[in-house]
Design an enzyme around this catalytic site. Sequence first.
Site, PDB file in Angstrom:
ATOM      1  N   ASN A 482       0.801  -1.223   0.000  1.00  0.00           N
ATOM      2  CA  ASN A 482       0.000   0.000   0.000  1.00  0.00           C
ATOM      3  C   ASN A 482       0.837   1.279   0.000  1.00  0.00           C
ATOM      4  O   ASN A 482       0.286   2.366  -0.158  1.00  0.00           O
ATOM      5  CB  ASN A 482      -0.959   0.012   1.192  1.00  0.00           C
ATOM      6  N   TYR A 483       2.150   1.141   0.178  1.00  0.00           N
ATOM      7  CA  TYR A 483       3.047   2.279  -0.046  1.00  0.00           C
ATOM      8  C   TYR A 483       3.642   2.101  -1.445  1.00  0.00           C
ATOM      9  O   TYR A 483       4.836   1.906  -1.614  1.00  0.00           O
ATOM     10  CB  TYR A 483       4.161   2.325   1.003  1.00  0.00           C
ATOM     11  N   ARG A 484       2.774   2.170  -2.431  1.00  0.00           N
ATOM     12  CA  ARG A 484       3.139   1.824  -3.808  1.00  0.00           C
ATOM     13  C   ARG A 484       4.389   2.566  -4.260  1.00  0.00           C
ATOM     14  O   ARG A 484       4.520   3.774  -4.084  1.00  0.00           O
ATOM     15  CB  ARG A 484       1.980   2.176  -4.724  1.00  0.00           C
TER      16      ARG A 484
END
Length: 542
Positions: A482-484
């Site tokens: 989710n921390y792409r």
Amino acid sequence: MAKTCLVYLSAAFLLLTLSTSLAAPSSNPSLYDNFLRCLTQQTKSSTSLSNIVFAQNNPAFPTVLQNYIRNARFNNSQTLKPLLIVTPLQESHVQGAVICAKAANVQLKIRSGGHDYEGISYISDKPFIILDMFNLRAIKVDIANQVAVVQVGATLGELYYGIWKNSKVHGFPAGVCPTVGVGGTVSGGGYGNMLRKYGLSVDNIIDAQIVDVKGNLLNRKSMGEDLFWAIRGGGGASFGVVVSYTAKLVPVPETVTVFRVAKTLETNVTSTDLVVQWQQVAPTTDDRLFMRLLLQPVSSDVVKGAKTVRATVVALFLGGAEEVVSILGKEFPLLELKKEDCMEVRWIDSVLWWDDDESLKNGEKPEALLNRDVNSASFLKRKSDYVEKAISREGLVSIFKKMIELGKVGLVFNPYGGKMGEIPSDATPFPNRKGNLFKIQYSVSWKDPSAGAAENFTKQAKMLYSYMTPFVSTNPRRAYLNYRDLDIGVNHFGKNSFEEGEVYGRKFFNQNFDRLVNIKTKVDPENFFGNEQSIPVHSTKP
């Protein structure tokens, strides 16, 4: 038997007809008409669906596109725009959109809240359609059974507000940014300031609905345990279109405590001393306590024109102020926490405070969580790491020196331990459990829209990331989905697609990558649900 065969033949003929009429979208000016006709047929709608399908020549197209672009780096004239944006109002619209996009052989990008740091839910380098889920935002809270069914287009703020309206002593462990979409954050793992007590969001998901590549609407029972496992942390957009999640609610006290305490290199207790002790305490203390650590280069208050590093502890304690002051007086004396530093509030007010610590002073009410803050984007770059061994004082000194030299990039340390250390690493696709002290987020934001500014600040983030190599996990150097971050690998879906996918896949999922690939190959063998960092299929059948 003959009747059954006739049904299948009719369906096959319809798909062939649609495929012929919708193919080659870049050269077919009637894509909109054909897609709309297909969608109407698939949903058996008696009314026009033109209000949910937007072509580029629709006056509302720019607004619909930009409303949920959260990274301004990708909101410019050079960014390739989608051919269509589809904004479903019900599950059948999602089913139809999948079937029609597949028949047209057009890539489908799925957007929930638009907070993907690299924008891959709304950008592509080839013709594509956005399936924008923002209208599917229903939330049904059942306090008697302590569950909530939430559609993926809802925001976390809307979910928290919905829970609070039904109960003042229940919550859900998810992120601290209220405008984040439920679909993206949950399918990628989902963490927040109650993870040390209750784990990740996905550890508290008990059912889901997903539309598969054939357009079937499935729940946990009909999709099977493998697919249900995969969409709880493996990135739902690799496997289909998740429509809703059923969340198990968790108990929260009537009163919780929040606080913020900051030190710099120039205070009596320096930021270096604070971080040394924080590493010893934050991952091991009472699991009701979450202490995020923010490290940021700032201007010096002592030497004009110089910079220092500020260390700020931002915390939530699921209990009263006196108790947390007592705990930290013994375990974390260098924090020098006093009761007057603390604020006792309702859990729902702590959500507001974490989003903006001035909100409660300004009289903000829980209804503020319903504000989607659309069409608001900032220029940003994010990266991630995991730390298994405490960084030495000497290491911290050198890191701070590098941060000051670079000038703007900050670090966010999020402690693990507690419940996170009790859950097996293969319970969900998210593998980073026992043995991890904390997760790092590299964070830099800016306002200058020029290409030069973007190049400068993204380069700073990459340089600090490179400098941190000796202090973080290895083999693989892990990252949070989710921390792409496209720097760690991109899939071009050529002959080396599996090998390219394995590069970033191991970093996100470690040993769980293999199971994800097997599931992907089974449920989407032609890789229709593919994006720049999706799960690849096996190059040959496993």
